[in-house]
Design a protein around this motif. Structure first.
Motif, PDB file in Angstrom:
ATOM      1  N   SER A  10     -60.430  24.716   5.625  1.00  0.00           N
ATOM      2  CA  SER A  10     -61.438  25.051   6.630  1.00  0.00           C
ATOM      3  C   SER A  10     -62.848  25.083   6.064  1.00  0.00           C
ATOM      4  CB  SER A  10     -61.115  26.418   7.259  1.00  0.00           C
ATOM      5  OG  SER A  10     -59.897  26.367   7.953  1.00  0.00           O
ATOM      6  N   SER A 112     -60.943  19.073   8.126  1.00  0.00           N
ATOM      7  CA  SER A 112     -59.827  19.570   7.312  1.00  0.00           C
ATOM      8  C   SER A 112     -58.999  18.452   6.687  1.00  0.00           C
ATOM      9  CB  SER A 112     -58.921  20.470   8.158  1.00  0.00           C
ATOM     10  OG  SER A 112     -59.639  21.529   8.737  1.00  0.00           O
ATOM     11  N   SER A 115     -55.564  18.906   4.774  1.00  0.00           N
ATOM     12  CA  SER A 115     -54.279  19.009   5.468  1.00  0.00           C
ATOM     13  C   SER A 115     -53.448  17.741   5.349  1.00  0.00           C
ATOM     14  CB  SER A 115     -54.502  19.302   6.963  1.00  0.00           C
ATOM     15  OG  SER A 115     -55.134  20.534   7.156  1.00  0.00           O
ATOM     16  N   GLY A 222     -56.720  27.692   5.817  1.00  0.00           N
ATOM     17  CA  GLY A 222     -56.732  26.885   7.026  1.00  0.00           C
ATOM     18  C   GLY A 222     -55.488  26.028   7.164  1.00  0.00           C
ATOM     19  N   ASN A 257     -55.142  26.651  10.835  1.00  0.00           N
ATOM     20  CA  ASN A 257     -55.195  25.511  11.752  1.00  0.00           C
ATOM     21  C   ASN A 257     -54.026  25.521  12.726  1.00  0.00           C
ATOM     22  OD1 ASN A 257     -57.481  24.635  10.488  1.00  0.00           O
ATOM     23  ND2 ASN A 257     -56.527  22.904   9.440  1.00  0.00           N
ATOM     24  N   ASN A 296     -54.162  18.402  12.666  1.00  0.00           N
ATOM     25  CA  ASN A 296     -53.834  18.378  11.238  1.00  0.00           C
ATOM     26  C   ASN A 296     -52.645  17.469  10.944  1.00  0.00           C
ATOM     27  OD1 ASN A 296     -51.818  19.904  12.380  1.00  0.00           O
ATOM     28  ND2 ASN A 296     -51.993  21.634  10.969  1.00  0.00           N
ATOM     29  N   GLU A 346     -60.309  28.000  17.698  1.00  0.00           N
ATOM     30  CA  GLU A 346     -60.623  28.708  16.451  1.00  0.00           C
ATOM     31  C   GLU A 346     -61.659  29.806  16.703  1.00  0.00           C
ATOM     32  OE1 GLU A 346     -62.224  27.733  11.916  1.00  0.00           O
ATOM     33  OE2 GLU A 346     -62.542  26.289  13.526  1.00  0.00           O
TER      34      GLU A 346
END
Length: 454
Positions: A10, A112, A115, A222, A257, A296, A346
């Protein structure tokens, strides 16, 4: 100069040691945390940016040779889109969000990327692309830090989760670390080491302990949740070899996430027709909606962006009992607002740490579109990923074979009272302490960098 580098899912942060003090370097104005986002005017300009910002030498020449096809496409994109050599082509952090919110259809937005690094089944061109995204972000952060300090940073310890992915974790971890290493070298780091993120967070906390404790360190990042059972305190702080002090560790690809995705799916996607009915009385298929917000997952986003999905939504519009909601869904997809929706989720998660109800405004989709979310409803919607997090904590305790004296929480999502309450109920009457939710890992990485590089 030596640093600790938290390349987070994140947010990113970079720490330095000054005497006995650890401090984080401002990366964006006075902010010491830079969101892990990138927006490019064209995807191929990411590769061009990396090549231009590498040091002149054999490594740069080898990189340019390996990316020649992409670099040729980047030059074509410049001509076709009339992008001048002096124009800014890449934006990072909050500026990347601003550009994406303003021009979602025109550029290439990445959020991100950590991920994706351990994803299975990536072809060589995918790996090259992720190397370039990470290298561009690392180059940008390193340059910002060096401009602030007036000195070159040459050595770093980078944080890593226990496992980048749950499936075939050994191969996944190896792939992700190779990507991070290649990117770090292209960013200009001469020496790179890695350290587990929960252990890094624990090292920072240990400097503040007045007596020895067995601590369960819980880092809810995250992209991953990592737990470590560690003996720490004044007696252990001076030891160089700490292997015997780490009693157990667990980690899995479930983090903040995943909470955001659940909130987006359960609370925001119904505004686009999820959970409604077809004309024949059957329920609306839900996988389309989960693909939209599962930002993600490379496969989910690729499927959502495919022409097949577009045709499927258009057919659902004809078959839906509430076609206007499906029209809204189709428009959201065409205008590429799905990342914005997850960002709204978020923000709701963050807000509901302090208040009992939060109103999500979505005027960028449609004037007056909004959704109210209550904390109790949020708690229900995040139960599946939260249960995975709780199992990781109890597994780390079982590995250690003893109960912790206290629990040390770090990571942005660890601030949520919903998560805190669930931990207390599952683990029992163990004190739960907060660290710097965003800075603990970077600070611990810096502590370790001083130990191994000095």
């Amino acid at each position: 100069m030596i640093c600790g580098f938290d390349y987070g899912t994140s947010n990113c942060a970079l720490g330095l040691s000054q005497g006995t003090d650890i401090r984080l370097v401002p990366l964006e104005g006075q902010h010491t945390f830079l969101p892990s986002t990138l927006y490019a005017l064209d995807r191929d300009l990411i590769t061009e940016f990396v090549g231009k910002n590498m040091r002149v030498g054999d490594e740069r020449q080898a990189y340019i040779s390996s990316r020649q096809h992409v670099l040729t496409r980047a030059q074509r994109a410049r001509r076709e889109e009339d992008i001048d050599d002096n124009d800014q082509t890449l934006f990072f952090g909050r500026a990347a969000f601003d550009e994406y919110f303003q021009w979602p259809e025109d550029g290439y937005f990445v959020k991100s990327p950590k991920s994706f690094l351990g994803a299975t089944g990536l072809r060589s061109e995918h790996i090259n692309f992720f190397e370039d995204v990470v290298a561009a972000m690392m180059q940008n952060i390193k340059q910002r830090a060096e401009n602030h300090l007036g000195e070159e940073i040459t050595h770093t310890v980078i944080g890593r989760p226990v496992n980048f992915q749950g499936i075939d974790s050994e191969a996944s971890n190896r792939q992700a670390l190779e990507i991070l290493t290649a990117a770090g070298k292209r960013a200009g780091f001469k020496e790179i080491e890695f350290l587990y993120e929960p252990i890094a967070a624990g090292l920072d906390f240990e400097t503040k302990l007045a007596e020895n404790k067995t601590v369960l360190v819980v880092d809810i990042g995250g992209g991953t949740t990592d737990c470590a059972m560690v003996r720490m305190g004044p007696e252990y702080l001076v030891k160089v070899d700490r292997r015997a002090d780490f009693l157990g560790h667990t980690g899995e690809r479930v983090g903040g996430n995943d909470l955001d995705i659940r909130i987006a799916g359960k609370h925001l996607m119904p505004l686009f027709g999820m959970d409604t009915l077809l004309k024949n009385g059957l329920p609306m298929p839900t996988q389309l909606y989960w693909n939209a917000v599962t930002t993600n997952d490379v496969s989910a986003i690729s499927t959502f962006n495919s022409m097949e999905t577009k045709h499927q939504i258009e057919q659902l519009r004809l078959d839906a009992a509430q076609p206007k909601l499906i029209e809204r869904f189709l428009r959201m997809r065409e205008e590429k607002h799905n990342y914005h929706i997850v960002r709204n989720a978020e923000e709701a998660k963050i807000a509901l740490s302090d208040v009992m109800e939060h109103n999500v405004l979505m005027d960028y989709i449609e004037s007056g579109l909004a959704c109210s979310i209550q904390r109790d409803d949020l708690a229900k919607s995040i139960e599946p990923p939260l249960e995975k997090m709780l199992r990781l904590m109890t597994a780390a305790i079982e590995q250690a074979g003893e109960k912790p004296d206290l629990i040390y929480m770090t990571g942005g999502s660890a601030k949520s009272p919903v998560i805190r309450d669930a931990i207390q109920k599952r683990i029992g009457n163990v004190p739960v302490l907060d660290g710097d939710h965003f800075g603990s890992v970077a600070a611990g990485l810096t502590v370790w960098s001083e130990r191994i590089f000095r």
